[in-house]
Design a protein around this motif. Structure first.
Motif, mmCIF file in Angstrom:
data_model
loop_
_atom_site.group_PDB
_atom_site.id
_atom_site.type_symbol
_atom_site.label_atom_id
_atom_site.label_comp_id
_atom_site.label_asym_id
_atom_site.label_seq_id
_atom_site.Cartn_x
_atom_site.Cartn_y
_atom_site.Cartn_z
ATOM 1 N N VAL A 19 -4.726 -19.850 -4.515
ATOM 2 C CA VAL A 19 -4.432 -21.031 -3.531
ATOM 3 C C VAL A 19 -2.929 -21.052 -3.560
ATOM 4 N N ASP A 20 -2.217 -21.479 -2.487
ATOM 5 C CA ASP A 20 -0.967 -21.566 -2.686
ATOM 6 C C ASP A 20 -0.609 -23.422 -2.584
ATOM 7 N N SER A 21 -0.362 -23.909 -3.903
ATOM 8 C CA SER A 21 -0.317 -25.294 -4.060
ATOM 9 C C SER A 21 1.049 -25.590 -4.453
ATOM 10 N N VAL A 191 -0.388 -10.284 -9.410
ATOM 11 C CA VAL A 191 -0.349 -10.401 -7.938
ATOM 12 C C VAL A 191 1.004 -10.763 -7.505
ATOM 13 N N SER A 192 1.288 -10.139 -6.390
ATOM 14 C CA SER A 192 3.021 -10.159 -6.302
ATOM 15 C C SER A 192 2.987 -11.384 -5.389
ATOM 16 N N TRP A 193 2.049 -12.310 -4.843
ATOM 17 C CA TRP A 193 2.216 -13.246 -3.587
ATOM 18 C C TRP A 193 2.414 -14.733 -4.321
ATOM 19 N N GLU A 211 -0.625 -5.889 -4.390
ATOM 20 C CA GLU A 211 0.374 -6.266 -3.448
ATOM 21 C C GLU A 211 -0.669 -7.022 -2.201
ATOM 22 N N SER A 212 -1.967 -7.074 -2.320
ATOM 23 C CA SER A 212 -2.697 -8.110 -1.648
ATOM 24 C C SER A 212 -4.206 -8.026 -2.162
ATOM 25 N N PRO A 213 -4.870 -8.992 -1.943
ATOM 26 C CA PRO A 213 -6.225 -9.252 -2.657
ATOM 27 C C PRO A 213 -7.063 -8.052 -2.144
ATOM 28 N N GLY A 214 -6.812 -7.431 -1.026
ATOM 29 C CA GLY A 214 -7.886 -6.251 -0.915
ATOM 30 C C GLY A 214 -7.673 -5.153 -1.636
#
Length: 227
Positions: A19-21, A191-193, A211-214
Motif C-alpha cells: 500500500v501507498d501510505s 520493488v521500484s515503486w 518494476e511492477s507486481p506482475g
C-alpha cells in the motif's frame, strides 16, 4: 497458478510495497513533531524511515533527543494514527497490480506473510480494509518482533510456516527489507515503486528489483532456476 519454483513462503513488506501510505505517515509524523515544538522533518526524510519500528524511526529523525522524548513523540504519532483510523481518515490504497498478484499466489502449498513496521492492529486494519486478511498466513509486526533490519521477522515467519530459508522470499521497497532478508538467509527482492531508490536496494543486497507486481512470478521462476 503458475509454478514459483522452490519458494513456499512469500513475505511482503506493507507500507511502500503493498500500500501507498506515505501521506498518512508524513502527516502523522509532522503532527507528532509539532506537538513537541520540534522542527518538522522533510517528507523525504520521513519516507526513508518507513519500515522501521516507530521509536527507531523517530530516533533517527531526532538523533540528539533523549529516549524519553523519542518515546513520547512516538506515542503521539500512534494517537494521531488511531484517530485517523477511527474516523476513516487513513488513505492506504493498494498499488496497482497488488491485488491481482496476491490472488495469483493462492495455492495450498504456498504461504503468504507480511513483515512490517506497523503494529498488529494497524496491519490487521489495512489488510481487512482491502479484503485481503484471509490471504495471509503469518503476520510479523513491530510490536511482536525486533525492528528491521534484524532478521527476527523473517525468522519468525519461517518458524510459523515450517519453511526453510532457501524456500523463503522477502519482497520490500527499502534497504531495511533487503538487509533483513539477507540476514535471514532468504531471497531478497526489491520493488521500484516504494520509498527507497533502486540503486540503494541493490546495494543492500537485492537479488532482483521488480518494476511492477506482475513481474514477481516470472522473477521467482528465474531465481529458482539459477540460485
Amino acid at each position: 497458478m503458475p509454478s514459483i519454483g522452490r519458494y513456499r513462503l512469500v513475505i511482503f513488506d506493507c507500507d511502500g510495497t503493498l500500500v501507498d501510505s506515505q501521506h498518512n505517515i508524513v502527516s502523522a509524523m509532522h503532527g507528532a513533531f509539532g506537538q513537541f515544538g520540534r522542527a518538522l522533518p522533510t517528507a523525504e526524510a520521513v519516507r526513508r524511515q518507513v519500515g522501521l519500528t516507530l521509536e527507531v524511526a523517530v530516533a533517527r529523525l531526532l538523533p540528539e533527543e533523549d529516549e524519553t522524548t523519542v518515546a513520547e513523540i512516538a506515542e503521539a504519532y500512534r494517537v494521531i494514527v488511531r484517530a485517523l483510523r477511527a474516523g476513516e481518515g487513513l488513505s492506504e490504497p493498494l498499488y496497482d497490480g497488488i491485488r491481482d498478484l496476491i490472488l495469483a499466489l493462492e495455492h495450498p502449498e504456498i504461504f503468504l506473510g507480511v513483515a512490517t513496521g506497523k503494529n498488529l492492529v494497524g496491519l490487521e486494519h489495512t489488510l481487512a480494509h482491502h479484503g485481503l486478511r484471509e490471504r495471509f498466513h503469518t503476520l510479523q509486526t513491530a510490536d511482536r518482533a525486533l525492528s528491521k533490519p534484524h532478521p527476527d521477522m523473517v525468522l519468525r515467519a519461517m518458524a510459523e510456516t515450517a519453511c526453510e530459508a532457501p524456500e523463503t522470499v522477502m519482497i520490500g521497497d527499502t534497504s531495511f527489507d533487503m538487509e533483513m532478508a539477507r540476514a535471514a538467509g532468504a531471497t531478497a527482492i526489491g520493488v521500484s515503486w516504494g520509498y527507497h531508490p533502486t540503486a540503494e536496494l541493490r546495494q543492500a543486497g537485492a537479488h532482483e528489483v521488480l518494476e511492477s507486481p506482475g513481474d514477481l512470478i516470472a522473477c521467482l521462476q528465474s531465481l529458482s532456476a539459477t540460485r
